[in-house]
Design a protein around this motif. Structure first.
Motif, PDB file in Angstrom:
ATOM      1  N   ASN A 179       0.797  -1.227   0.000  1.00  0.00           N
ATOM      2  CA  ASN A 179       0.000   0.000   0.000  1.00  0.00           C
ATOM      3  C   ASN A 179       0.832   1.281   0.000  1.00  0.00           C
ATOM      4  O   ASN A 179       0.277   2.364  -0.130  1.00  0.00           O
ATOM      5  CB  ASN A 179      -0.959  -0.001   1.191  1.00  0.00           C
ATOM      6  CG  ASN A 179      -2.021  -1.062   1.016  1.00  0.00           C
ATOM      7  OD1 ASN A 179      -2.728  -1.068   0.011  1.00  0.00           O
ATOM      8  ND2 ASN A 179      -2.101  -1.986   1.946  1.00  0.00           N
ATOM      9  N   ALA A 180       2.152   1.148   0.166  1.00  0.00           N
ATOM     10  CA  ALA A 180       2.998   2.335   0.122  1.00  0.00           C
ATOM     11  C   ALA A 180       2.893   2.926  -1.273  1.00  0.00           C
ATOM     12  O   ALA A 180       2.956   2.205  -2.260  1.00  0.00           O
ATOM     13  CB  ALA A 180       4.438   1.968   0.443  1.00  0.00           C
ATOM     14  N   GLY A 181       2.711   4.217  -1.344  1.00  0.00           N
ATOM     15  CA  GLY A 181       2.596   4.867  -2.650  1.00  0.00           C
ATOM     16  C   GLY A 181       1.175   5.305  -2.947  1.00  0.00           C
ATOM     17  O   GLY A 181       0.940   6.129  -3.825  1.00  0.00           O
ATOM     18  N   GLN A 182       0.233   4.768  -2.185  1.00  0.00           N
ATOM     19  CA  GLN A 182      -1.167   5.158  -2.431  1.00  0.00           C
ATOM     20  C   GLN A 182      -1.412   6.612  -2.066  1.00  0.00           C
ATOM     21  O   GLN A 182      -2.110   7.323  -2.783  1.00  0.00           O
ATOM     22  CB  GLN A 182      -2.102   4.257  -1.627  1.00  0.00           C
ATOM     23  CG  GLN A 182      -2.436   2.995  -2.390  1.00  0.00           C
ATOM     24  CD  GLN A 182      -3.439   2.120  -1.660  1.00  0.00           C
ATOM     25  OE1 GLN A 182      -3.956   2.499  -0.614  1.00  0.00           O
ATOM     26  NE2 GLN A 182      -3.693   0.965  -2.219  1.00  0.00           N
ATOM     27  N   SER A 185       0.807   9.008  -2.043  1.00  0.00           N
ATOM     28  CA  SER A 185       1.471   9.856  -3.044  1.00  0.00           C
ATOM     29  C   SER A 185       0.630   9.959  -4.307  1.00  0.00           C
ATOM     30  O   SER A 185       0.514  11.026  -4.906  1.00  0.00           O
ATOM     31  CB  SER A 185       2.841   9.278  -3.399  1.00  0.00           C
ATOM     32  OG  SER A 185       3.555   8.985  -2.239  1.00  0.00           O
ATOM     33  N   THR A 186       0.040   8.837  -4.703  1.00  0.00           N
ATOM     34  CA  THR A 186      -0.799   8.820  -5.904  1.00  0.00           C
ATOM     35  C   THR A 186      -2.002   9.747  -5.722  1.00  0.00           C
ATOM     36  O   THR A 186      -2.367  10.502  -6.617  1.00  0.00           O
ATOM     37  CB  THR A 186      -1.277   7.373  -6.176  1.00  0.00           C
ATOM     38  OG1 THR A 186      -0.123   6.553  -6.309  1.00  0.00           O
ATOM     39  CG2 THR A 186      -2.089   7.292  -7.449  1.00  0.00           C
ATOM     40  N   TYR A 198       6.423  10.032  -1.716  1.00  0.00           N
ATOM     41  CA  TYR A 198       6.668   8.611  -1.962  1.00  0.00           C
ATOM     42  C   TYR A 198       7.863   8.099  -1.158  1.00  0.00           C
ATOM     43  O   TYR A 198       7.797   7.051  -0.511  1.00  0.00           O
ATOM     44  CB  TYR A 198       6.901   8.423  -3.460  1.00  0.00           C
ATOM     45  CG  TYR A 198       6.946   6.988  -3.914  1.00  0.00           C
ATOM     46  CD1 TYR A 198       6.045   6.047  -3.433  1.00  0.00           C
ATOM     47  CD2 TYR A 198       7.886   6.575  -4.855  1.00  0.00           C
ATOM     48  CE1 TYR A 198       6.086   4.739  -3.874  1.00  0.00           C
ATOM     49  CE2 TYR A 198       7.928   5.271  -5.308  1.00  0.00           C
ATOM     50  CZ  TYR A 198       7.025   4.353  -4.808  1.00  0.00           C
ATOM     51  OH  TYR A 198       7.066   3.063  -5.236  1.00  0.00           O
ATOM     52  N   LEU A 209      13.921   7.773  -8.765  1.00  0.00           N
ATOM     53  CA  LEU A 209      13.217   8.952  -8.239  1.00  0.00           C
ATOM     54  C   LEU A 209      14.089  10.208  -8.223  1.00  0.00           C
ATOM     55  O   LEU A 209      13.597  11.301  -8.017  1.00  0.00           O
ATOM     56  CB  LEU A 209      12.700   8.642  -6.833  1.00  0.00           C
ATOM     57  CG  LEU A 209      11.509   7.681  -6.793  1.00  0.00           C
ATOM     58  CD1 LEU A 209      11.322   7.107  -5.403  1.00  0.00           C
ATOM     59  CD2 LEU A 209      10.228   8.364  -7.249  1.00  0.00           C
ATOM     60  N   GLN A 264       5.763  -1.513  -6.704  1.00  0.00           N
ATOM     61  CA  GLN A 264       6.437  -0.224  -6.513  1.00  0.00           C
ATOM     62  C   GLN A 264       7.105   0.279  -7.792  1.00  0.00           C
ATOM     63  O   GLN A 264       7.305   1.484  -7.959  1.00  0.00           O
ATOM     64  CB  GLN A 264       7.445  -0.316  -5.364  1.00  0.00           C
ATOM     65  CG  GLN A 264       6.823  -0.650  -4.021  1.00  0.00           C
ATOM     66  CD  GLN A 264       5.682   0.285  -3.645  1.00  0.00           C
ATOM     67  OE1 GLN A 264       5.686   1.455  -4.027  1.00  0.00           O
ATOM     68  NE2 GLN A 264       4.695  -0.221  -2.927  1.00  0.00           N
ATOM     69  N   ARG A 291       4.300   2.116  -9.415  1.00  0.00           N
ATOM     70  CA  ARG A 291       4.022   3.373  -8.707  1.00  0.00           C
ATOM     71  C   ARG A 291       5.095   4.412  -9.010  1.00  0.00           C
ATOM     72  O   ARG A 291       4.799   5.590  -9.189  1.00  0.00           O
ATOM     73  CB  ARG A 291       3.939   3.120  -7.202  1.00  0.00           C
ATOM     74  CG  ARG A 291       2.711   2.333  -6.797  1.00  0.00           C
ATOM     75  CD  ARG A 291       2.329   2.582  -5.354  1.00  0.00           C
ATOM     76  NE  ARG A 291       1.211   1.753  -4.952  1.00  0.00           N
ATOM     77  CZ  ARG A 291      -0.065   2.062  -5.188  1.00  0.00           C
ATOM     78  NH1 ARG A 291      -0.364   3.184  -5.808  1.00  0.00           N
ATOM     79  NH2 ARG A 291      -1.033   1.249  -4.797  1.00  0.00           N
ATOM     80  N   HIS A 334       4.605   5.903 -12.326  1.00  0.00           N
ATOM     81  CA  HIS A 334       3.490   6.857 -12.279  1.00  0.00           C
ATOM     82  C   HIS A 334       3.917   8.182 -11.660  1.00  0.00           C
ATOM     83  O   HIS A 334       3.648   9.255 -12.199  1.00  0.00           O
ATOM     84  CB  HIS A 334       2.344   6.240 -11.479  1.00  0.00           C
ATOM     85  CG  HIS A 334       1.315   7.221 -11.037  1.00  0.00           C
ATOM     86  ND1 HIS A 334       0.536   7.926 -11.929  1.00  0.00           N
ATOM     87  CD2 HIS A 334       0.952   7.655  -9.800  1.00  0.00           C
ATOM     88  CE1 HIS A 334      -0.263   8.737 -11.264  1.00  0.00           C
ATOM     89  NE2 HIS A 334      -0.030   8.595  -9.979  1.00  0.00           N
ATOM     90  N   LEU A 335       4.634   8.085 -10.525  1.00  0.00           N
ATOM     91  CA  LEU A 335       4.944   9.297  -9.774  1.00  0.00           C
ATOM     92  C   LEU A 335       5.966  10.188 -10.481  1.00  0.00           C
ATOM     93  O   LEU A 335       5.995  11.387 -10.261  1.00  0.00           O
ATOM     94  CB  LEU A 335       5.397   8.936  -8.347  1.00  0.00           C
ATOM     95  CG  LEU A 335       4.258   8.351  -7.488  1.00  0.00           C
ATOM     96  CD1 LEU A 335       4.789   7.746  -6.214  1.00  0.00           C
ATOM     97  CD2 LEU A 335       3.211   9.417  -7.163  1.00  0.00           C
ATOM     98  N   THR A 393      -3.517   4.000 -12.256  1.00  0.00           N
ATOM     99  CA  THR A 393      -2.720   5.230 -12.256  1.00  0.00           C
ATOM    100  C   THR A 393      -2.416   5.708 -13.673  1.00  0.00           C
ATOM    101  O   THR A 393      -1.842   6.781 -13.846  1.00  0.00           O
ATOM    102  CB  THR A 393      -1.399   5.022 -11.483  1.00  0.00           C
ATOM    103  OG1 THR A 393      -0.705   3.901 -12.068  1.00  0.00           O
ATOM    104  CG2 THR A 393      -1.636   4.742 -10.024  1.00  0.00           C
TER     105      THR A 393
END
Lengths: 306, 112
Positions: free
Chosen positions: A179-182, A184-185, A209, B39, B56, B59, B62-63, B88
């Motif tokens: 769930n890490a990053g949710q 930030s999203t 993040y 990152l 990750q 993610r 996406h970020l 995302t």
């Protein structure tokens, strides 16, 4: 033995509220098994064996005469008098609780007397239940649980004021990489809606993040508090855990204390904290070894200032 | 260069198309299995090449507004990766080739 000292001056109000507003009848066991005075010690032993109880009240039609505990049973076995009447071995000078007394009475009785259970009687003196320390533990824990949930819900009440401003607290758990990053999203999506330039959004997303990853990888869990105004985004990460013993080292690129497992997930290259600092306009880190770490990152949304 | 053209020439398996797939551009390539290193990169439209098949990785793509994420070395792309890519809006590709081969191909396509 430890005692629970209920001090009206110093105990938290929440606890006092629970122990004074909860009545003995709310926590006592009512499915009690009793034996009549005509029963033998052997019969009571059988009742204990079948029911798993360690104390059997001797009562007839709700009138309480005594109680047989494991100790009494041992005494009878020791005397080789298992066929003796329960009246010979029962404890007859009983300390009882009344069903409409507050829970605080039960707690103070357990502090005061060495007994492991108390019979509960109603106003008319009839036996209506039994209270053990386990009953108290269970009721206290479940009441504290619901009170704490209420408190947490109140403290973490999110505040999204229109499309322009938000304040939100995200909870993160140890090793919960899934769930890490949710957070930030979600923050990224909010900033996109707000019309913030993508370059700035990327800086916020990277800071949020990395902070999320730090909490799940290095702490025992914590929160990410995000505040967005027209002028800035402020992210505060607070965790409980081992803390950082050498902040200067942790702020050095490439320095990492991450284990192989964290590394196998693509993190722990020792870039996290320096990276957060790089994208932040204001950055602050404080850590107490053995307690936890707090990191503050602020990114100005007005590029001239940044 | 247009992402659509790059993807076509790469011959990977396209697992998810972002909503912006048609107009997306490729501005550069990042090759890494360490998301912390990814990152640090501060450019848009990056084509992310990795053999890290985790949620990750998606993610991260996406970020940083990556134009696409390609998972190399034939690593299995899990359902949750695909779900996050859909949620995302990350263009997700898988390839049986090694990161080096994919990178060489990308270099040629982009005229590096």
């Amino acid at each position: 033995m430890n005692t629970l000292d209920l001090n009206t001056d110093q105990s938290p109000l929440m606890i006092l509220d629970i122990v004074f507003k909860t009545h003995i009848r709310d926590i006592m066991a009512t499915d009690i098994v009793t034996a009549p005075r005509t029963a033998t010690m052997r019969e009571v032993q059988q009742i204990m064996k079948e029911s798993g109880l360690t104390g059997v009240p001797i009562a007839e039609d709700g009138v309480l005469f005594g109680i047989i505990t494991i100790d009494n049973l041992f005494n009878a076995i020791n005397d080789e008098k298992s066929d003796a009447s329960v009246t010979e071995y029962m404890v007859s000078r009983l300390i009882t609780l009344e069903d409409d007394m507050p829970l605080s009475y039960a707690i103070s009785y357990f502090n005061k007397y060495p007994f492991r259970r108390f019979p509960v009687v109603d106003k008319a003196g009839k036996l209506v239940g039994l209270v053990t320390t386990r009953d108290i533990n269970v009721s206290l824990l479940s009441k504290l649980f619901s009170k704490l949930k209420e408190l947490e819900a109140a403290a973490e009440k999110d505040e999204v004021v229109g499309p322009e401003r938000m304040r939100k607290v995200y909870r993160l758990y140890q090793h919960d990489f899934e769930n890490a990053g949710q957070a930030s999203t979600e923050i990224k999506a909010f900033l996109q809606k707000k019309g913030v330039p993508s370059k700035l959004i990327r800086r916020v997303a990277v800071a949020a993040y990395e902070l999320e990853i730090n909490i799940v990888a290095h702490s025992e869990g914590g929160t990410l508090t995000v505040m967005v105004t027209d002028d800035f985004v402020r992210i505060i990460s607070q965790d409980t855990g081992p803390g950082i013993s050498d902040i200067d080292a942790a702020m050095t690129e490439g320095f990492s204390t991450a284990n192989d497992w964290v590394k196998s997930l693509g993190f722990g290259a020792g870039m996290g904290l320096p990276n957060i600092k790089r994208v932040s306009d204001v950055f602050d880190i404080q850590s107490i070894v053995g307690a936890g770490t707090t990191v503050k990152s602020c990114i100005l949304l007005n590029e001239q200032e940044g | 260069m247009k992402l659509e053209d790059v993807v076509e020439k790469l011959e990977g398996t396209l697992l998810n198309k972002a909503g912006t797939f048609q107009e997306a551009l490729v501005g550069g390539v990042i090759v890494s299995d360490l998301m912390s290193d990814v990152l640090v990169v501060d450019h848009e439209h990056q084509f992310l090449v990795t053999s890290l098949a985790t949620d990750q990785a998606v993610r991260t793509a996406h970020l940083i507004d990556a134009s696409a994420l390609i998972v190399c070395n034939g690593k299995a792309v899990s359902e949750s990766m695909q779900r996050i890519a859909k949620q995302t809006g990350v263009t997700l590709i898988s390839s049986p080739e090694a990161k080096f081969e994919v990178s060489v191909k990308l270099g040629k396509i982009l005229g590096c």
